[in-house]
Design a protein around this motif. Structure first.
Motif, PDB file in Angstrom:
ATOM      1  N   MET A   1       7.312   8.447  70.299  1.00  0.00           N
ATOM      2  CA  MET A   1       7.031   9.824  70.676  1.00  0.00           C
ATOM      3  C   MET A   1       7.179  10.756  69.468  1.00  0.00           C
ATOM      4  SD  MET A   1       6.222  11.946  73.007  1.00  0.00           S
ATOM      5  CE  MET A   1       5.950  13.647  72.621  1.00  0.00           C
ATOM      6  N   TYR A   2       8.282  10.592  68.768  1.00  0.00           N
ATOM      7  CA  TYR A   2       8.535  11.413  67.568  1.00  0.00           C
ATOM      8  C   TYR A   2       7.382  11.279  66.580  1.00  0.00           C
ATOM      9  CZ  TYR A   2      10.461  12.299  62.901  1.00  0.00           C
ATOM     10  OH  TYR A   2      10.648  12.722  61.602  1.00  0.00           O
ATOM     11  N   ALA A   3       6.999  10.037  66.261  1.00  0.00           N
ATOM     12  CA  ALA A   3       5.934   9.803  65.297  1.00  0.00           C
ATOM     13  C   ALA A   3       4.601  10.337  65.805  1.00  0.00           C
ATOM     14  CB  ALA A   3       5.824   8.312  64.981  1.00  0.00           C
ATOM     15  N   TRP A   4       4.352  10.209  67.103  1.00  0.00           N
ATOM     16  CA  TRP A   4       3.096  10.668  67.696  1.00  0.00           C
ATOM     17  C   TRP A   4       2.923  12.175  67.530  1.00  0.00           C
ATOM     18  CZ3 TRP A   4       1.469  13.839  71.741  1.00  0.00           C
ATOM     19  CH2 TRP A   4       0.184  13.605  72.244  1.00  0.00           C
ATOM     20  N   LYS A   6       4.700  14.210  65.441  1.00  0.00           N
ATOM     21  CA  LYS A   6       4.761  14.608  64.035  1.00  0.00           C
ATOM     22  C   LYS A   6       3.421  14.373  63.341  1.00  0.00           C
ATOM     23  CE  LYS A   6       7.469  14.131  59.813  1.00  0.00           C
ATOM     24  NZ  LYS A   6       8.734  13.650  59.220  1.00  0.00           N
ATOM     25  N   GLU A   7       2.814  13.233  63.595  1.00  0.00           N
ATOM     26  CA  GLU A   7       1.519  12.931  62.978  1.00  0.00           C
ATOM     27  C   GLU A   7       0.492  14.004  63.324  1.00  0.00           C
ATOM     28  OE1 GLU A   7      -2.088   9.638  63.377  1.00  0.00           O
ATOM     29  OE2 GLU A   7      -0.070   9.145  64.105  1.00  0.00           O
ATOM     30  N   ALA A  39      12.660  13.655  70.751  1.00  0.00           N
ATOM     31  CA  ALA A  39      11.682  13.824  69.669  1.00  0.00           C
ATOM     32  C   ALA A  39      11.535  15.294  69.301  1.00  0.00           C
ATOM     33  CB  ALA A  39      10.331  13.254  70.097  1.00  0.00           C
ATOM     34  N   PHE A  40      11.471  16.153  70.311  1.00  0.00           N
ATOM     35  CA  PHE A  40      11.346  17.587  70.057  1.00  0.00           C
ATOM     36  C   PHE A  40      12.561  18.112  69.287  1.00  0.00           C
ATOM     37  CE2 PHE A  40       8.228  19.047  73.644  1.00  0.00           C
ATOM     38  CZ  PHE A  40       7.254  18.221  73.114  1.00  0.00           C
ATOM     39  N   GLU A  46      13.712  19.439  61.674  1.00  0.00           N
ATOM     40  CA  GLU A  46      12.845  19.363  60.499  1.00  0.00           C
ATOM     41  C   GLU A  46      12.025  20.628  60.279  1.00  0.00           C
ATOM     42  OE1 GLU A  46      10.482  15.804  60.604  1.00  0.00           O
ATOM     43  OE2 GLU A  46      12.211  14.550  61.091  1.00  0.00           O
ATOM     44  N   GLY A  47      12.159  21.584  61.190  1.00  0.00           N
ATOM     45  CA  GLY A  47      11.465  22.851  61.025  1.00  0.00           C
ATOM     46  C   GLY A  47      10.024  22.852  61.485  1.00  0.00           C
ATOM     47  N   LEU A  48       9.604  21.813  62.204  1.00  0.00           N
ATOM     48  CA  LEU A  48       8.216  21.738  62.650  1.00  0.00           C
ATOM     49  C   LEU A  48       8.018  22.296  64.054  1.00  0.00           C
ATOM     50  CD1 LEU A  48       7.294  18.196  61.277  1.00  0.00           C
ATOM     51  CD2 LEU A  48       6.638  20.417  60.322  1.00  0.00           C
TER      52      LEU A  48
END
Length: 203
Positions: A1-4, A6-7, A39-40, A46-48
């Motif tokens: 989920m995190y990678a999904w 973030k990508e 994931a959020f 990370e500031g995203l």
């Protein structure tokens, strides 16, 4: 989920200002809300993302201040790296390695490979920084990775013709490095980075 997630933030499919719902993300990936929430939270650190209870998560736009800070840091670090490899007589070898990355960039189909183009853009510049041989500087520079890729991808999405300019400027940077022209390298680098980050922020 995190990678999904973030990508999609880095490649611009989730643009700055978009509000994400935990429920929608969980449904899209057939997950419970727990991994989505985790994931959020990571992406907020990370500031995203910026989290809003009971509403979701906002994709944080790239601000003018952030772009300015990344631009200043990159110019300082990359110019220093160029000076170091020139002083050590390694400029031709480093430029050859940078040209190898440039050749891979040229072979890509943009916009289809926009995200890959941006990743190679970052690799092109990191090749120089790493060649300077200062581990602390390389570590700090690696921390700019996500911002660099996100800014480059967003700029290419907004100004597709920027790809041609980037390739030409990369070629010029390699030539200046080969000739040992540190001052010319810094001047061209400044124009190059400001051009990409400016394309991101221009209305």
């Amino acid at each position: 989920m995190y990678a999904w997630v973030k990508e999609r933030i880095l490649d611009g499919r989730l643009p700055g200002g978009e509000l994400l719902s935990e429920g929608d993300a969980a449904t899209a990936l057939d997950l419970s809300r727990t991994p989505v929430r985790e994931a959020f939270l990571r992406l907020e650190v990370e500031g995203l993302l910026r989290l809003y209870p009971k509403r979701g998560a906002l994709v944080v736009p790239v601000s003018p201040d952030e772009a300015d800070e990344v631009t200043e840091a990159r110019i300082l670090l990359e110019s220093h790296a160029a000076e170091r490899v020139i002083e050590r007589g390694e400029a031709a070898d480093v430029a050859a390695r940078m040209r190898a990355v440039l050749d891979r960039q040229r072979a890509l189909d943009v916009p289809a490979d926009r995200a890959r183009f941006s990743t190679l853009d970052r690799e092109f510049h990191a090749t120089l920084v790493d060649a300077a041989g200062n581990g602390l500087i390389s570590h700090f520079y690696s921390g700019l990775h996500d911002r660099q890729v996100r800014m480059a991808t967003s700029a290419l999405r907004r100004v597709p013709d920027r790809r041609t300019e980037i390739l030409a400027e990369h070629d010029t940077l390699c030539t200046l490095l080969e000739h040992g022209d540190a001052a010319g390298f810094r001047a061209t680098l400044t124009t190059h980075i400001n051009g990409t980050h400016g394309a991101l922020l221009d209305s």
